[in-house]
Design an enzyme around this catalytic site. Structure first.
Site, PDB file in Angstrom:
ATOM      1  N   ASP A 112      -7.900  -5.484  -0.148  1.00 26.63           N
ATOM      2  CA  ASP A 112      -8.370  -6.370  -1.213  1.00 26.63           C
ATOM      3  C   ASP A 112      -8.003  -7.832  -0.989  1.00 26.63           C
ATOM      4  OD1 ASP A 112      -9.607  -4.401  -2.857  1.00 26.63           O
ATOM      5  OD2 ASP A 112      -7.615  -3.666  -3.356  1.00 26.63           O
TER       6      ASP A 112
ATOM      7  N   HIS B 137       0.846  -1.192   0.000  1.00 27.36           N
ATOM      8  CA  HIS B 137       0.000   0.000   0.000  1.00 27.36           C
ATOM      9  C   HIS B 137       0.883   1.244   0.000  1.00 27.36           C
ATOM     10  CE1 HIS B 137      -3.129   2.845   1.081  1.00 27.36           C
ATOM     11  NE2 HIS B 137      -3.954   1.928   0.600  1.00 27.36           N
TER      12      HIS B 137
END
Ligand code: CMC
Length: 428
Positions: free
Chosen positions: A363, A306
């Protein structure tokens, strides 16, 4: 602590103001940099650029903190209510019982889409990616609601927010029904937000789908976990488009496009494909992780890494807990969950991932939960979009209300030809 910084260029000192956020974060205000020095800043991917001041969502990527209007994400886990959180994000405070009822009624009243819009679904091939249909249909709402071309007060904001939040669910369900060649099912005014969506997705004219409490809670929580994430790619897109004073529908349609990509919301589909690939025995988890580390393979460990979180993604932690809880209650198991656990275990003890601070992101486990409640893979990113919509609306409205917002217009460092004479190579 200092409220200015000094920048020295060619021996000359320039003083730049430092802006301080409520959680102590600091930013150098360079809005006058070019005017004062002739220089611009260069930051590909905007990794170091604050594009605005915002009071909606706080993230501390080093500590794994995510708060909506000051409330830590984990506090929504117990009794998840997506509509309450949507209101919180958009209007800045939790709704009173009266506000909640009024907004819920508005959602019910506005759930349907214009009959002629329904015909538009027939114009798309059955194989259309649902994200493409979703974006087109959200944009088409601009044609049916010219009264929201501009939003000037809170009543109008409530009206447009309710329509968008309600209709995105109807559009999403219709695009799925169309892709399966099934009849469109009208929204049911007796049902709340999540059960109504599931009803439009899965009921048959001759058989009512009944949404159980586990499914209802899981989807409410999943939507909440996706509801906002400050200046991510799709939200920045919504703000960018909105900064030209484009209407909310069009701005959000652009957001759907940005979310679709596999490095952003589309990653949830890629994660599932990766897990299925391993499940079919085409590769072991160890082989997949090795491939993801090999820069020449073109593969990544999907659902890992991320831009902001360098410790852990708090959304992934809640999702993993939810996945375990859901499967326990359903008294079943998903082989893909075991593969995900294995991949996580391997990656988290591998120096490649540890040194680069790569952890599971939102996700990684979301697809496993969506599978458990019966959502088909091609709808995963659409569900992300339904969840992210309140965040897009909140950011669009915050920018729309700000007296200081300007059209977004970055600069560049030109690296092309120097001035070149036009000598046509064509013969007439
Ligand atoms: N698998 C393997 N290597 C990775 C991964 C990954 N998933 N993510 C990052 N890296 C490597 C990257 O190659 C780079 O290596 P090096 O330093 O040797 O060049 C290093 O880690 C730093 O990565 P980065 O490219 O600077 O990270 P970024 O901030 O530009 O990108 C990201 C963030 C999320 C796009 C990226 O981690 C990624 O592509 N992850 C996989 C896709 C994914 O799961 N996306 C969902 C993001 S979270 C929800 C959302 O936004 O929708």
């Amino acid at each position: 602590m200092t409220d200015t910084v000094t920048l020295t260029i060619d021996g000359k000192a320039y003083t730049l103001p430092v802006v301080r956020g409520t959680e102590g974060e600091r930013a150098i205000d360079i809005s006058k940099l070019r005017e004062q020095t002739g220089l611009i800043s260069l930051d590909p991917g905007f990794g170091n650029t604050g594009s605005c001041e915002s009071a909606i969502t706080f993230i501390d990527g080093e500590k794994g903190i995510l708060r909506y209007r000051g409330i830590p994400l984990e506090q929504f886990e117990e009794n998840p209510n997506f509509i309450e959180v949507a209101w919180l994000l958009i209007f800045g405070h939790l709704p009173t019982p009266e506000e909640y009822e009024r907004f819920s009624k508005l959602l019910t009243r506005t759930a349907n889409i214009d009959e002629s819009m329904k015909h538009s679904f027939q114009g798309f091939p059955r194989s259309s990616p649902p994200m493409a249909t979703l974006s087109a249909m959200i944009n088409a709402l601009s044609c049916f609601h010219p009264e929201f071309q501009a939003v000037d007060d809170l009543t109008q904001l409530e009206g447009v927010a309710a329509r968008l939040i309600s209709k995105i669910r109807t559009i999403a369900a219709y695009s799925y029904r169309r892709s399966r060649g099934k009849p469109l099912i009208y929204p049911d005014p007796k049902l709340r937000y999540v059960p109504n969506f599931m009803h439009m997705m899965f009921s048959q004219p001759y058989e009512e789908y009944v949404c159980d409490q586990d499914t209802r809670d899981a989807l409410n929580l999943l939507l909440i976990l996706h509801a906002d994430h400050e200046q991510n790619c799709s939200t920045s897109t919504v703000r960018m488009v909105g900064s030209s004073q484009a209407n909310l529908f069009t701005s959000c349609a652009a957001g759907v496009g940005a979310l679709w990509g596999s490095l952003h919301g589309g990653a949830n589909v890629q994660v599932l494909r990766m897990l299925q690939h391993i499940h079919k025995g085409q590769m072991t988890p160890e082989e997949y992780v090795s491939r993801a580390k090999d820069k020449t393979s073109g593969e990544l460990l999907m659902g890992f890494g991320h831009r902001v979180y360098k410790n852990f993604d708090p959304r992934a932690v809640v999702l993993q807990r939810m996945a375990e809880r859901l499967y326990k209650r359903m008294k079943t198991d998903d082989p893909l969950l075991n593969i995900a656990r294995k991949l996580e275990e391997i990656a988290l003890s591998d120096s490649y991932f540890v040194e680069r601070n790569l952890y599971p992101n939102v996700d990684f486990y979301s697809g496993i939960i969506l599978r458990a409640i019966g959502i088909p893979v091609n709808m995963f990113t659409v569900i992300f979009a339904i969840g992210r919509l309140p965040g897009w609306i909140a950011h669009w409205a915050e920018q729309n209300e700000s007296a200081t917002s300007r059209i977004a217009r970055p600069r560049q460092v030109y690296t092309g030809n120097p001035e070149t004479k036009y000598v046509s190579l064509l013969r007439d």
